[in-house]
Design an enzyme around this catalytic site. Structure first.
Site, PDB file in Angstrom:
ATOM      1  N   GLY A  48     -43.262  63.385  19.042  1.00  0.00           N
ATOM      2  CA  GLY A  48     -41.934  63.027  19.521  1.00  0.00           C
ATOM      3  C   GLY A  48     -41.816  63.383  20.987  1.00  0.00           C
ATOM      4  O   GLY A  48     -42.552  64.238  21.484  1.00  0.00           O
ATOM      5  N   GLN A  53     -37.226  65.151  28.704  1.00  0.00           N
ATOM      6  CA  GLN A  53     -38.553  65.701  28.984  1.00  0.00           C
ATOM      7  C   GLN A  53     -39.280  64.942  30.088  1.00  0.00           C
ATOM      8  O   GLN A  53     -40.249  65.453  30.648  1.00  0.00           O
ATOM      9  CB  GLN A  53     -39.409  65.703  27.719  1.00  0.00           C
ATOM     10  CG  GLN A  53     -38.963  66.725  26.695  1.00  0.00           C
ATOM     11  CD  GLN A  53     -39.859  66.680  25.489  1.00  0.00           C
ATOM     12  OE1 GLN A  53     -39.622  65.924  24.558  1.00  0.00           O
ATOM     13  NE2 GLN A  53     -40.906  67.484  25.518  1.00  0.00           N
ATOM     14  N   CYS A 101     -44.396  72.063  21.705  1.00  0.00           N
ATOM     15  CA  CYS A 101     -43.588  71.163  22.531  1.00  0.00           C
ATOM     16  C   CYS A 101     -44.423  70.731  23.728  1.00  0.00           C
ATOM     17  O   CYS A 101     -45.100  71.561  24.342  1.00  0.00           O
ATOM     18  CB  CYS A 101     -42.324  71.886  22.994  1.00  0.00           C
ATOM     19  SG  CYS A 101     -41.212  70.866  23.980  1.00  0.00           S
ATOM     20  N   LEU A 102     -44.347  69.453  24.047  1.00  0.00           N
ATOM     21  CA  LEU A 102     -45.086  68.943  25.199  1.00  0.00           C
ATOM     22  C   LEU A 102     -44.608  69.571  26.503  1.00  0.00           C
ATOM     23  O   LEU A 102     -45.345  69.601  27.484  1.00  0.00           O
ATOM     24  CB  LEU A 102     -44.969  67.414  25.261  1.00  0.00           C
ATOM     25  CG  LEU A 102     -45.542  66.666  24.053  1.00  0.00           C
ATOM     26  CD1 LEU A 102     -45.236  65.171  24.159  1.00  0.00           C
ATOM     27  CD2 LEU A 102     -47.032  66.914  23.907  1.00  0.00           C
ATOM     28  N   HIS A 143     -35.899  68.829  16.463  1.00  0.00           N
ATOM     29  CA  HIS A 143     -36.503  69.329  17.696  1.00  0.00           C
ATOM     30  C   HIS A 143     -36.136  68.424  18.876  1.00  0.00           C
ATOM     31  O   HIS A 143     -35.690  68.906  19.929  1.00  0.00           O
ATOM     32  CB  HIS A 143     -38.033  69.384  17.514  1.00  0.00           C
ATOM     33  CG  HIS A 143     -38.788  69.803  18.717  1.00  0.00           C
ATOM     34  ND1 HIS A 143     -39.408  71.032  18.821  1.00  0.00           N
ATOM     35  CD2 HIS A 143     -39.056  69.154  19.891  1.00  0.00           C
ATOM     36  CE1 HIS A 143     -40.016  71.115  19.999  1.00  0.00           C
ATOM     37  NE2 HIS A 143     -39.819  69.986  20.664  1.00  0.00           N
ATOM     38  N   GLU A 144     -36.307  67.110  18.692  1.00  0.00           N
ATOM     39  CA  GLU A 144     -35.998  66.173  19.777  1.00  0.00           C
ATOM     40  C   GLU A 144     -34.498  66.118  20.048  1.00  0.00           C
ATOM     41  O   GLU A 144     -34.073  66.021  21.200  1.00  0.00           O
ATOM     42  CB  GLU A 144     -36.553  64.779  19.469  1.00  0.00           C
ATOM     43  CG  GLU A 144     -38.055  64.714  19.265  1.00  0.00           C
ATOM     44  CD  GLU A 144     -38.867  65.317  20.391  1.00  0.00           C
ATOM     45  OE1 GLU A 144     -38.415  65.328  21.558  1.00  0.00           O
ATOM     46  OE2 GLU A 144     -39.987  65.799  20.114  1.00  0.00           O
ATOM     47  N   HIS A 147     -33.449  68.712  22.410  1.00  0.00           N
ATOM     48  CA  HIS A 147     -33.730  68.396  23.819  1.00  0.00           C
ATOM     49  C   HIS A 147     -32.550  67.665  24.472  1.00  0.00           C
ATOM     50  O   HIS A 147     -32.274  67.862  25.665  1.00  0.00           O
ATOM     51  CB  HIS A 147     -34.981  67.521  23.953  1.00  0.00           C
ATOM     52  CG  HIS A 147     -36.263  68.270  23.937  1.00  0.00           C
ATOM     53  ND1 HIS A 147     -36.583  69.254  24.848  1.00  0.00           N
ATOM     54  CD2 HIS A 147     -37.335  68.180  23.112  1.00  0.00           C
ATOM     55  CE1 HIS A 147     -37.771  69.737  24.601  1.00  0.00           C
ATOM     56  NE2 HIS A 147     -38.263  69.106  23.544  1.00  0.00           N
TER      57      HIS A 147
END
Length: 177
Positions: A48, A53, A101-102, A143-144, A147
Site C-alpha cells: 500500500g 507519502q 512502512c515505505l 495503515h494507509e 497516513h
C-alpha cells in the site's frame, strides 16, 4: 506513462499533515497520481501507499496486497485506488501484528489494529464502494488511512520493545514461513 515517485521519509513534515478531500476523482491529475502510486508501490515491494507519502495532499491511497519480498504471505489482489476513504465501523476485536512502512525503511513495529472494518471509498471511475475488510487487508487499509491523517505506525506501537529492524524481522519470521 506512469512514474515511480520518491517516497517521503520519516521526519519530512508532509507525512504529518492531514490530506484534503479529492473533489474531482476523474481529473487528469488524480488519474495520473493513481497510476504513479501503483507503479511506485509495486517498485518498492509494498502492499500500500498513500498520496501523502509522495508529498501529495490528496485523500487517496492504493491497497495492493500481493506476496512480495517484504510480505511473502500477503494475499493477492488487484491494486485498488481508494479515494476519500472512510472507516464506517470497526470490530472491537483487535489483533497485534508486525507492520513496516515505505516511509520508515528498516523498522518493523507490532501494531494493534481492528481485525475487521466496514469501509467506504470512491474508486477511480467515480463509483462509491462499501465493503468489509478483514485481517491483513484490513490492516493495510487502516495503515494507509492513518497516513491521510498524518499518523505513522510508530504512533500506534504500544512499547519501544515492540520494534525491530527489518533484517531481524526477516530472520525471525520470514524464513519460518
Amino acid at each position: 506513462m506512469p512514474e515511480i515517485l520518491q517516497i517521503s521519509q520519516l521526519g519530512n513534515p508532509v507525512l504529518r499533515q492531514p490530506s484534503q478531500v479529492v473533489e474531482n476523482v476523474k481529473a487528469d491529475r488524480i488519474q495520473q497520481l493513481i497510476d504513479n502510486l501503483i507503479s511506485t508501490v509495486q517498485h518498492a515491494h509494498g502492499v500500500g501507499v498513500a498520496a501523502p507519502q509522495v508529498a501529495m495532499g490528496d485523500r487517496l491511497f492504493i491497497v495492493a496486497s500481493r506476496p512480495n519480498l517484504r510480505y511473502p504471505q500477503a494475499p493477492k489482489m488487484e491494486p485498488t485506488a481508494m479515494i476519500n476513504p472512510q472507516i464506517l465501523a470497526a470490530s472491537t476485536e483487535t489483533v497485534k501484528d508486525w507492520e513496516g512502512c515505505l516511509s520508515i525503511p528498516g523498522i518493523r513495529g507490532l501494531v494493534p489494529r481492528s481485525r475487521a472494518i466496514e469501509i467506504e471509498y470512491t474508486c477511480r471511475d467515480g463509483k462509491l464502494h462499501r465493503q468489509e475488510l478483514t485481517d491483513f487487508v484490513a490492516r493495510i487499509f487502516q495503515h494507509e488511512h492513518d497516513h491521510l491523517d498524518g499518523i505513522m505506525f510508530l504512533d500506534r506501537v504500544e512499547s519501544t520493545q515492540e520494534l525491530m529492524s527489518e533484517d531481524e524481522y526477516q530472520q525471525q519470521f520470514v524464513k519460518l514461513l
